[in-house]
Design an enzyme around this catalytic site. Sequence first.
Site, PDB file in Angstrom:
ATOM      1  N   TYR A  49     -36.885  35.524 -16.162  1.00  0.00           N
ATOM      2  CA  TYR A  49     -36.794  36.011 -14.695  1.00  0.00           C
ATOM      3  C   TYR A  49     -35.651  35.243 -14.568  1.00  0.00           C
ATOM      4  O   TYR A  49     -34.519  35.843 -13.732  1.00  0.00           O
ATOM      5  CB  TYR A  49     -38.092  35.805 -13.806  1.00  0.00           C
ATOM      6  CG  TYR A  49     -37.912  36.456 -12.437  1.00  0.00           C
ATOM      7  CD1 TYR A  49     -37.601  37.857 -12.496  1.00  0.00           C
ATOM      8  CD2 TYR A  49     -38.073  35.732 -11.495  1.00  0.00           C
ATOM      9  CE1 TYR A  49     -37.664  38.497 -11.222  1.00  0.00           C
ATOM     10  CE2 TYR A  49     -37.847  36.158 -10.111  1.00  0.00           C
ATOM     11  CZ  TYR A  49     -37.791  37.580 -10.205  1.00  0.00           C
ATOM     12  OH  TYR A  49     -37.664  38.134  -8.675  1.00  0.00           O
TER      13      TYR A  49
ATOM     14  N   ARG B 212     -31.723  36.777 -12.964  1.00  0.00           N
ATOM     15  CA  ARG B 212     -31.418  36.294 -11.768  1.00  0.00           C
ATOM     16  C   ARG B 212     -29.847  35.588 -11.897  1.00  0.00           C
ATOM     17  O   ARG B 212     -29.225  35.271 -10.901  1.00  0.00           O
ATOM     18  CB  ARG B 212     -32.191  35.507 -11.026  1.00  0.00           C
ATOM     19  CG  ARG B 212     -33.526  36.710 -10.774  1.00  0.00           C
ATOM     20  CD  ARG B 212     -34.096  35.825  -9.533  1.00  0.00           C
ATOM     21  NE  ARG B 212     -34.568  34.502  -9.856  1.00  0.00           N
ATOM     22  CZ  ARG B 212     -35.454  33.653  -8.873  1.00  0.00           C
ATOM     23  NH1 ARG B 212     -35.612  34.224  -7.690  1.00  0.00           N
ATOM     24  NH2 ARG B 212     -35.722  32.712  -9.213  1.00  0.00           N
TER      25      ARG B 212
ATOM     26  N   CYS C 191     -35.019  38.915  -2.245  1.00  0.00           N
ATOM     27  CA  CYS C 191     -35.552  38.909  -3.618  1.00  0.00           C
ATOM     28  C   CYS C 191     -34.439  38.348  -4.528  1.00  0.00           C
ATOM     29  O   CYS C 191     -34.724  37.398  -5.127  1.00  0.00           O
ATOM     30  CB  CYS C 191     -35.784  40.259  -4.043  1.00  0.00           C
ATOM     31  SG  CYS C 191     -37.195  41.087  -3.437  1.00  0.00           S
ATOM     32  N   HIS C 192     -33.124  38.787  -4.352  1.00  0.00           N
ATOM     33  CA  HIS C 192     -32.218  38.216  -5.364  1.00  0.00           C
ATOM     34  C   HIS C 192     -30.899  38.192  -4.434  1.00  0.00           C
ATOM     35  O   HIS C 192     -29.968  38.181  -5.059  1.00  0.00           O
ATOM     36  CB  HIS C 192     -31.737  39.273  -6.354  1.00  0.00           C
ATOM     37  CG  HIS C 192     -33.153  39.569  -7.152  1.00  0.00           C
ATOM     38  ND1 HIS C 192     -34.075  40.560  -6.895  1.00  0.00           N
ATOM     39  CD2 HIS C 192     -33.922  38.477  -8.063  1.00  0.00           C
ATOM     40  CE1 HIS C 192     -35.003  40.430  -7.766  1.00  0.00           C
ATOM     41  NE2 HIS C 192     -35.020  39.687  -8.218  1.00  0.00           N
ATOM     42  N   GLY C 193     -30.973  38.166  -3.202  1.00  0.00           N
ATOM     43  CA  GLY C 193     -30.042  37.651  -2.248  1.00  0.00           C
ATOM     44  C   GLY C 193     -28.613  38.828  -2.108  1.00  0.00           C
ATOM     45  O   GLY C 193     -27.558  38.350  -2.365  1.00  0.00           O
TER      46      GLY C 193
END
Lengths: 180, 423
Positions: B296, B300, A144-146
Amino acid sequence: MTATMDEQQEGTSRRNFLYIGTGAFASVGVASVIWPFVDQMNPDASQKALASIEVDIAPVAVGQAITVLWRGKPVFLRHRGAAEIEEAGKVDIGDLKDPQTDAERTKKPAWLIMVGICTHLGCVPNGQKSGDVKGDYNGWFCPCHGSHYDTSGRIRKGPAPLNLEVPEYSFLSDTKVKIG
Amino acid sequence: MGHHESNYEPKWGIAKWFDERLPVARMVSDQFIVFPTPRNLNYWWTMGMVLFFFLIIQLITGIILAMHYIPHADMAFNSVEHIMRDVNWGWLMRNMHSNGASFFFIAVYIHILRGMYYGSYKAPREVLWLVGIVIYILMMAAAFMGYVLPWGQMSFWGATVITNLFSAIPLVGDSITQFLWGAYAVSQPTLNRFFSLHYLVPMLLVAFVFIHVWALHVVGSNNPEGLSVKSSDDTLPFHPYFTMKDMYMSVVFLTVYAFFVFYMSNYMGHPDNFIRANPLVTPAHIVPEWYFLPFYAVLRAIPDKLGGVVAMFGAIMVVAVLPWLDRNPIRSLRYRPKARFFFIVFVVVAMLLGFLGAKPAEGWYVTASRILTAYWFIYFLVIVPLLSKMETTNRRMPGSITDAVLGDHGKLPKDAQTASSGQ
């Protein structure tokens, strides 16, 4: 005249007292009623009843891993080989974001048991199957976000703040584990 | 509502009798028929009516869908397919509802950017702006919870990621997420309460839309020149001049919407949502609906859990406090070329962030997200306040809305009367 003024003064202070008293009682009353309306959202008795499970680990060979569902969450049970245990043991604790030794995270070095939920935003990391991408540290990798986890499930790289959570568990026998 | 003298005259005896007891016809006449509206409004001002139409569409189709949908983890996914295949016209109701949400956001983004470009957030419209932000946040809550209800893979994992944002809060984070879930993970209790709340939020939306219109009618509409209304020459009655303009744009919107509903109904959805929710398998790339993508991407871009969450909510909050960041008295960016340049860059940056939000968090995508996120905050917290102090206009502003519309003719109304007869 004086009688009226006395009456007024007395009336005013009595009123103030009654206003404040009524207001205080009303606030306490409302506050005490709010809690049930809030608390009903918390996990209910049927959710709490699912709090522990027993897992048969006899069929899991060295190098294999299984995933079981506990409290609606995946739990990883990995039967680690000697190389993985050695790799997890020789890491310098000072380098870790969430410092924990491998011994602190396991009851038997061969078995790594942890909640399979990335501590960043709750995805299930890859690495349970032999063909999965296991990340830079040969453990688990969250797509998902590494976030990269090592062979002890510790966070090594990426946005996750903590190591994969080790749930409460105990070995009932050599082939049976109770989680929760 | 507004501070205007009412000139409503009941025509019949019964209307007069009723008006003395409940002046609802007077309110409609004063606020939506004769209501004085700046004569120079352009098509960017038609989004209010478009948004009203989509709110109504969402309410009606939503109430209908709730008659056939089952909010249970074992049955929700199938009940949505049941709506699509078995329920009479169910496919139409669901396609209208799911695409209606997207068009609602298209219109609201145009509406917000219109407000930013023409300075509609500035005095005396700060409260109007803040109520608008509340509406936008409620819309996001409704859209998020609605997307969870079909209980596909993207529903489930979207819900997991978004509710886990709260676990970033120090100390109480885990308790809050369990409170939101009603369990130890997203599961049946979560779905059930999201259905309940998805039904609640539209009621709040209707209430806040009413307050938004109320606030608008107290201060009146801004306009493309950003000038205040000075005389009755500057305005026209709302009906028929602006009802017709709004209706025209609403029809344009509904035409494009109908094309999506009938021919591209899943274009804005995600294929993974055709897979039933599975708590053991996370999709390779979790992607929110398109209207959340810029935020989003901000989430991130920050390589820290709490930092990412704070940045994401902060990206919305800096928009909310815009009236206090930009205190330049000139409202319209037509007369602020420097501010206009940076605003256009901001719009492009927001779109690029949307593009990056849909990409995996790796390689140059992350670097680009960080640069663009930095611009987002620098724009609001540095560029806007600095230009607010520094920029003075280099073009002569017209004296009034009427001047702007009529040019020289407006300045010489007496002479213009004779001159115009010869034109």
